[in-house]
Design a protein around this motif. Structure first.
Motif, PDB file in Angstrom:
ATOM      1  N   MET A  99     -42.396  -5.127 -25.953  1.00 20.29           N
ATOM      2  CA  MET A  99     -41.701  -6.417 -25.923  1.00 20.29           C
ATOM      3  C   MET A  99     -41.332  -6.831 -24.506  1.00 20.29           C
ATOM      4  SD  MET A  99     -41.770  -7.482 -28.986  1.00 20.29           S
ATOM      5  CE  MET A  99     -40.598  -8.836 -29.056  1.00 20.29           C
ATOM      6  N   ALA A 100     -41.536  -5.946 -23.537  1.00 21.67           N
ATOM      7  CA  ALA A 100     -41.180  -6.267 -22.154  1.00 21.67           C
ATOM      8  C   ALA A 100     -42.048  -7.403 -21.609  1.00 21.67           C
ATOM      9  CB  ALA A 100     -41.316  -5.030 -21.269  1.00 21.67           C
ATOM     10  N   GLN A 101     -43.243  -7.611 -22.184  1.00 19.64           N
ATOM     11  CA  GLN A 101     -44.098  -8.696 -21.704  1.00 19.64           C
ATOM     12  C   GLN A 101     -43.408 -10.055 -21.859  1.00 19.64           C
ATOM     13  OE1 GLN A 101     -47.741  -9.085 -24.233  1.00 19.64           O
ATOM     14  NE2 GLN A 101     -46.733  -7.579 -25.553  1.00 19.64           N
ATOM     15  N   TYR A 102     -42.546 -10.182 -22.873  1.00 21.49           N
ATOM     16  CA  TYR A 102     -41.815 -11.437 -23.060  1.00 21.49           C
ATOM     17  C   TYR A 102     -40.622 -11.537 -22.119  1.00 21.49           C
ATOM     18  CZ  TYR A 102     -44.786 -11.646 -27.144  1.00 21.49           C
ATOM     19  OH  TYR A 102     -45.881 -11.674 -27.963  1.00 21.49           O
ATOM     20  N   ARG A 123     -38.393 -13.979 -17.121  1.00 20.62           N
ATOM     21  CA  ARG A 123     -37.911 -13.775 -15.750  1.00 20.62           C
ATOM     22  C   ARG A 123     -38.765 -14.534 -14.731  1.00 20.62           C
ATOM     23  NH1 ARG A 123     -37.917  -8.301 -14.104  1.00 20.62           N
ATOM     24  NH2 ARG A 123     -35.846  -8.299 -13.138  1.00 20.62           N
ATOM     25  N   GLN A 124     -40.038 -14.694 -15.033  1.00 18.04           N
ATOM     26  CA  GLN A 124     -40.894 -15.479 -14.137  1.00 18.04           C
ATOM     27  C   GLN A 124     -40.476 -16.938 -14.108  1.00 18.04           C
ATOM     28  OE1 GLN A 124     -44.767 -14.601 -15.748  1.00 18.04           O
ATOM     29  NE2 GLN A 124     -45.093 -12.843 -14.404  1.00 18.04           N
ATOM     30  N   GLU A 171     -34.680 -13.776 -11.623  1.00 17.32           N
ATOM     31  CA  GLU A 171     -34.475 -12.332 -11.816  1.00 17.32           C
ATOM     32  C   GLU A 171     -33.300 -12.033 -12.753  1.00 17.32           C
ATOM     33  OE1 GLU A 171     -36.470  -9.748 -10.609  1.00 17.32           O
ATOM     34  OE2 GLU A 171     -37.756 -11.483 -10.338  1.00 17.32           O
ATOM     35  N   VAL A 172     -33.494 -12.304 -14.028  1.00 13.78           N
ATOM     36  CA  VAL A 172     -32.496 -11.943 -15.033  1.00 13.78           C
ATOM     37  C   VAL A 172     -32.493 -10.423 -15.173  1.00 13.78           C
ATOM     38  CG1 VAL A 172     -31.812 -12.179 -17.451  1.00 13.78           C
ATOM     39  CG2 VAL A 172     -32.891 -14.107 -16.251  1.00 13.78           C
ATOM     40  N   PRO A 173     -31.325  -9.761 -15.096  1.00 11.89           N
ATOM     41  CA  PRO A 173     -31.296  -8.298 -15.241  1.00 11.89           C
ATOM     42  C   PRO A 173     -31.921  -7.857 -16.571  1.00 11.89           C
ATOM     43  CG  PRO A 173     -29.191  -9.107 -14.435  1.00 11.89           C
ATOM     44  CD  PRO A 173     -29.994 -10.318 -14.807  1.00 11.89           C
TER      45      PRO A 173
END
Length: 409
Positions: free
Chosen positions: A118-121, A126-127, A131-133
């Motif tokens: 799920m990190a791809q989302y 963030r792109q 830069e959201v933590p």
């Protein structure tokens, strides 16, 4: 109160299997003090009925349906792109569109990812938003599981699984390097990831818990077993390959010897979605229940519970639940070692087995000495009460979350 985007690969409700238990309790923990927006997938049609329950915890919920067959076909694109097949499996047009919409709205203070796929989302958000933590709960080192699967299969599946392990590890490291902190379920899984990835990223162990109020000794519950039966129980989702492997191996390598000594013994496999291979085990010595309304009576009235997992590591919720109910457990050494980091004592709180002979002798010893079995179960319950609270474990995540004023919608 922070505004948090929580991304989960499978709807975190109902909490009826290992990953859902952890993702659900993590959601509850986050929602207790923060505004949570949930994005998730459903791969079981029955779960659509449970979406309204999640709206009680969340400011907003988006769920996309995932067809496992079509997703498996889509995952093959990874062979052309050079990426892990798990990534296109969870790559979904509707989810990407929803993330695009979110990125044009109020800013998130953090994004919490459950499962690396799920990190791809989170990266997409963030792109667009900056830069959201990002915090990532890997749970286990999934890449290592694929490598384990490769070692247990013949070519060509061994090649495919080994490739998946290699490519997914590269992606796991990439994700960890972008995260404020990454979490694994045990110290041993944390150490394994650090060794395999050689990543300098911040990594913590974030243990599992158990609802010891729900899973508690309740002898008054109806006994689901036959009056003359000596019940031995395994619980778990029975479409999960490590569980399938465990019961097949136990039924063929351990159960016949136990039945020679204890003819009334019956091995009961309790869990949803049993595969044809699991269903084929059913017979005089084995019961396969499929989905049950409540697993607790099966645990409560078991003479003993076994967890002969050969292809799974980490803290197994099925073991904690049996311990919480006060039943004696015989589990794979790797699972016991994962619990030992939390103070669980092999030989006192549960029993550790490494081979078919170990399981045979340890289960036989429990059945031969009911008082000792009862004492182990009582100690197991006490251990759970002392050291396996969900809140106590999950509160370790809080230090990595920003504390900000609530962002108005």
């Amino acid at each position: 109160m922070a505004r948090i985007l929580y991304l989960v690969h499978r709807l975190p409700y109902p909490p009826n299997k290992g990953d859902k238990l952890r993702s659900y309790h993590l959601l509850k923990h986050l929602a207790a003090n923060h505004e949570v927006v949930l994005g998730s997938f459903i791969d079981d049609a029955e779960d659509w009925a449970h979406v309204p329950a999640l709206r009680e915890f969340c400011a907003d919920v988006f769920v996309a349906g995932l067809n496992p067959l079509l997703s498996r076909l889509a995952s093959l694109r990874g062979l052309l792109s050079g990426e892990a097949l798990s990534l296109p499996y969870y790559r979904h047009r509707a989810m990407r569109a929803w993330i695009d919409e979110l990125s044009r709205g109020p800013r998130f203070d953090a994004v919490v990812v459950f499962s690396s796929t799920m990190a791809q989302y989170a990266v997409q958000l963030r792109q667009a938003m900056g830069e959201v933590p990002m915090l990532v709960d890997f749970v286990d080192v999934d890449s290592a599981k694929w490598t384990d699967y490769a070692n247990a299969h013949r070519w060509p599946m061994s090649w495919l699984y080994r490739r998946e392990g290699r490519e997914l590890l590269a992606y796991e490291r990439e994700v960890a390097d972008q995260a404020r902190c990454s979490f694994f379920v045990t110290e041993s899984e944390k150490a394994l990831f650090q060794r395999l990835s050689a990543s300098p990223a911040a990594v913590e162990a974030l243990g599992n818990g158990v609802d010891s109020g729900y899973f508690s000794p309740l002898p008054a519950q109806d006994n689901p077993f036959d009056p003359d039966e000596l019940p031995l129980v395994f619980t778990g989702a029975m479409d999960y390959w490590p569980n399938v492997d465990a019961v097949q191996w136990f039924a063929s390598e351990v159960l016949p010897g136990l039945r020679q000594r204890w003819p009334r013994l019956k091995f009961t496999i309790v869990g949803r979605s049993p595969t044809p291979a699991v269903q084929a085990l059913a017979g005089e010595a084995v019961r396969v229940t499929g989905t049950v309304p409540d697993v607790r009576p099966y645990l409560q009235h078991a003479a003993a519970v076994v967890a002969p997992l050969r292809l799974a590591r980490g803290v197994q919720n099925k073991i904690l639940e049996a311990m919480a109910v006060g039943r004696p457990v015989v589990a794979a050494r790797s699972c016991v070692e994962a619990l030992s980091a939390n103070g669980v004592l092999a030989g006192q709180d549960l029993l550790s087995a490494d081979s078919a002979g170990d399981y045979l002798e340890l289960v036989h010893a429990l059945l031969s000495a009911p008082q000792r079995a009862q004492a182990i179960g009582q100690q197991a319950r006490e251990r759970v009460l002392r050291q396996f609270s969900w809140h106590a474990h999950l509160s370790r995540l809080d230090q990595y979350l920003p504390v900000t004023a609530k962002v108005a919608a």
